[in-house]
Design an enzyme around this catalytic site. Sequence first.
Site, PDB file in Angstrom:
ATOM      1  N   ASP A  37      28.972  62.094  71.281  1.00 41.42           N
ATOM      2  CA  ASP A  37      29.055  60.635  71.137  1.00 41.42           C
ATOM      3  C   ASP A  37      27.905  60.008  71.939  1.00 41.42           C
ATOM      4  O   ASP A  37      27.187  60.717  72.657  1.00 41.42           O
ATOM      5  CB  ASP A  37      30.404  60.109  71.667  1.00 41.42           C
ATOM      6  CG  ASP A  37      30.873  58.829  70.974  1.00 41.42           C
ATOM      7  OD1 ASP A  37      31.842  58.873  70.200  1.00 41.42           O
ATOM      8  OD2 ASP A  37      30.229  57.767  71.201  1.00 41.42           O
ATOM      9  N   VAL A  64      23.899  60.601  66.728  1.00 40.48           N
ATOM     10  CA  VAL A  64      23.748  61.283  65.432  1.00 40.48           C
ATOM     11  C   VAL A  64      22.543  60.780  64.644  1.00 40.48           C
ATOM     12  O   VAL A  64      22.195  61.359  63.615  1.00 40.48           O
ATOM     13  CB  VAL A  64      25.032  61.199  64.566  1.00 40.48           C
ATOM     14  CG1 VAL A  64      26.187  61.929  65.216  1.00 40.48           C
ATOM     15  CG2 VAL A  64      25.386  59.755  64.224  1.00 40.48           C
ATOM     16  N   TYR A 156      27.182  50.551  52.951  1.00 36.95           N
ATOM     17  CA  TYR A 156      28.208  51.437  53.547  1.00 36.95           C
ATOM     18  C   TYR A 156      28.848  52.288  52.449  1.00 36.95           C
ATOM     19  O   TYR A 156      28.997  53.507  52.589  1.00 36.95           O
ATOM     20  CB  TYR A 156      29.246  50.569  54.259  1.00 36.95           C
ATOM     21  CG  TYR A 156      30.346  51.320  54.971  1.00 36.95           C
ATOM     22  CD1 TYR A 156      30.177  51.780  56.278  1.00 36.95           C
ATOM     23  CD2 TYR A 156      31.571  51.558  54.352  1.00 36.95           C
ATOM     24  CE1 TYR A 156      31.198  52.455  56.939  1.00 36.95           C
ATOM     25  CE2 TYR A 156      32.596  52.228  55.001  1.00 36.95           C
ATOM     26  CZ  TYR A 156      32.404  52.675  56.294  1.00 36.95           C
ATOM     27  OH  TYR A 156      33.421  53.344  56.939  1.00 36.95           O
ATOM     28  N   LYS A 160      28.800  56.402  51.854  1.00 33.46           N
ATOM     29  CA  LYS A 160      30.037  57.187  51.764  1.00 33.46           C
ATOM     30  C   LYS A 160      30.145  57.900  50.410  1.00 33.46           C
ATOM     31  O   LYS A 160      30.642  59.027  50.329  1.00 33.46           O
ATOM     32  CB  LYS A 160      31.261  56.286  52.004  1.00 33.46           C
ATOM     33  CG  LYS A 160      31.345  55.722  53.424  1.00 33.46           C
ATOM     34  CD  LYS A 160      31.363  56.813  54.479  1.00 33.46           C
ATOM     35  CE  LYS A 160      31.670  56.275  55.868  1.00 33.46           C
ATOM     36  NZ  LYS A 160      31.638  57.329  56.905  1.00 33.46           N
TER      37      LYS A 160
END
Length: 261
Positions: A37, A64, A156, A160
């Site tokens: 994280d 990330v 978004y 996905k």
Amino acid sequence: MARLEGKTAVITGAADGIGHAIAEAMAREGAHVFLGDIADKAGEDFAAALRAAGHDADYVHCDVAQEADIARLIDSAVKKTRRLDIMVNNAAIAIGGMPVHEMTDEQWHRLIAVNLTSVFRGCKFALPYMIAQKSGSIINMASAQGHIGLDGWTAYAGAKGAVMAMTRQMAVEFGPMNIRVNSISPGTINTPMNDKLIKEIGGNLAKTWVKMHPLGRIGEPSEVAEAAVYLASDAAGFTTGTDLRVDGGLTAAPRYVPELL
Ligand SMILES: NC(=O)c1ccc[n+]([C@@H]2O[C@H](COP(=O)([O-])OP(=O)(O)OC[C@H]3O[C@@H](n4cnc5c(N)ncnc54)[C@H](O)[C@@H]3O)[C@@H](O)[C@H]2O)c1
């Protein structure tokens, strides 16, 4: 017997929300969990709490959006435990609530880096270890938004949707090597990501959105974690290339919501 005994699991975005719940559930099921994280204090404290409870847990700083960070997180897990069984590509950010023509290139690239390129890299660095080991389970976090439309969330949803397409592709490609690749599509889950969004969109609309889940409530992170434990476990040994919807029925049917009329 614990369902993930002896397994090594790497989870990104594990300091809070769904990733936190997945890490907790996998540790409880016997996995050695490696938490990545950018919230270092929360991540370190969480790993320490898991260890204090008798579990095996390590925290490694991992943005990330940074290729080297993802490689280091995965490498550190393998260096310490000599294996890699579970890779959970969970971290993501919510940039949206605006129409496509108002989204800047900078916002687009940031979202794609954190929500999509990260998944490619998480798989890219995990796969060589899993191929050598001749086993592994990759779980990519998708979203109900990859299945249905919602004003203002094109980028978004696009990321996905791509996560799900890549999941299917890799399931086909790496199935012969005994590596399973699946995704999970949560509906609205009670996490900090949603606290922020619900505050932004406001009370009545937020209530209406909750009602659009046929189960009449939003989900808890632990309910998504249960799905992840299942997909990671040997109980899902014949399950690959699938997307498991943990969405209270949100994507199953359009709902009649009087407040929307
Ligand atoms: N909460 C929901 O309703 C919902 C619904 C569908 C899908 N999802 C997906 O589930 C996943 C987790 O969402 P959440 O609601 O728990 O999010 P969250 O915002 O509550 O928590 C995300 C975690 O990721 C971390 N993070 C943020 N940017 C990062 C980065 N660049 N590198 C590493 N870590 C980073 C945060 O510090 C935090 O610990 C995401 O992939 C999200 O898209 C969530």
